[in-house]
Each structure stands twice: as structure tokens, then as C-alpha cells.
Design a protein around this motif. Sequence first.
Motif: not given
Length: 232
Positions: A150-161, A204-211
Motif C-alpha cells: 500500500k505504501a509502495a503504491l502511493e509512492l509511485i505517483a511521487q515520481d511523476a511530481v 526508487a520508483k522501480n523499487i516500489a513497483e517490485y514491492v
Amino acid sequence: MMGEHSSKAYDTELEGIRSKVLLMGGMVETMFLDAMTCFRIGNLERAERVIGEDANVNQLEVQLDDQCSHLIVKRQPTANDLRTVMATLKVITDLERIGDEAAKIARIAKALHARGAVTLNHYEMVRTIATATSDLLHDALDAFARSDEKAALELIAQDAVIDHEYRSIMRNLITFMMEDPRTISAALDTMWVAKAIERIGDHAKNIAEYVIYVVEGKDIRHTHGATQEVSK
């Protein structure tokens, strides 16, 4: 009983690998923070330490790759266990590349401050994106440590910012160079640093995606949005 012992041995080996991955994550996180400090104040000694630390990160990558390969051959994991090992290998690769980018920033910082006169506030140009990227990296490693999808999913959007901020920096720097040619050298250095920061955000976004891949079994890379499943 043999299966139970084998499972415990596998869990122990995998946990050892995960601990080293998190150690590697801490190393590259510190490298990035130190590299940005060098870019801000021109600490040449610290820049040299960052550049030297990259060799240690590379060596740790080799060791972890070898451990993961031996784990696959010896334990022959299946299903979620295999996904975990494969995702861990990818995280290791992304961490090594973050180390490369941090070392690149340190080298640019050395060159910039060695030239002496700086004609624009180079650090302020990238301060916002650097802070956002540092936070993303830290939180992605935390999500990996806790297997928190859940935390990982929220993080992915931060990369667009971060990507949006990067494009804004590029536009501003181009404007500075067009209006005052004296800023060209420092502006180019700042561009390369901004690009390195943006790439660290991508890793860093990739790491979140792997989670998410490990926990849910979904590969959401290259999709149009974090919640969209891969088209079959």
C-alpha cells in the motif's frame, strides 16, 4: 520434516540477503545525501568519499547477485518465493545504479567548485527535486523492508511530481543560458545533476513497483497508471 528444515533454511538465507540489500540501500541513500551536500557547499573531501564508496556498492552488488543465484539453484524456489528472489535481484540492480548517479553528482560537484566562480545559485535550482527524491528513496526502501504494498503504491505517483519538477528546471536553465552566456558552464553542470536526481527517482520508483510485484504478483511497470494491470 525435511521439507520443513529446507523451508527454514531458505527463509534464513533469504533474510540474510534482504538484510544486505537494506545495507546497500542505506549506503546509496547516504551517498546521495552526501553528494548533494558536496554540490551545495563544495566539500571536496566528502565528494571523494562518495566516489570511493561507489566501488563498495558495486562489490556488494556482485556478492548479492551471486548469493541470489546460489539460492535459486540450491533451493529451487517456486511461486511467490521465486518472485521474491527475482524482485530482489532487480532491486539490487537499481540500488547499484543509484550509487552510480550519486557518484556522478559528486564528480560534477568537484568540477563545479574547482572552477571557482559560480554565476547562478546552482543548488537552489535542484533543492526541491533533491528533497523529493531523497524522501522517495527512503520511503521506497522502507516499503521494501516491510513488504508494504500500500505504501509502495502511493509512492509511485511521487515520481511523476519529480519528473514535472525536472522539466521545469530544464526550462529555467535554458532560459538562463540564453539570457546570460556567463551562466552556461554552471547551468550545464546543474542540468547533469538534475538529470542524475531524476534518474535516482526513477530507480526508487522501480523499487516500489517490485514491492507490489512480490506481494500481489502484479507487474505494473510500463502501465498507464499505478493501478492499471498489464495488458495481456
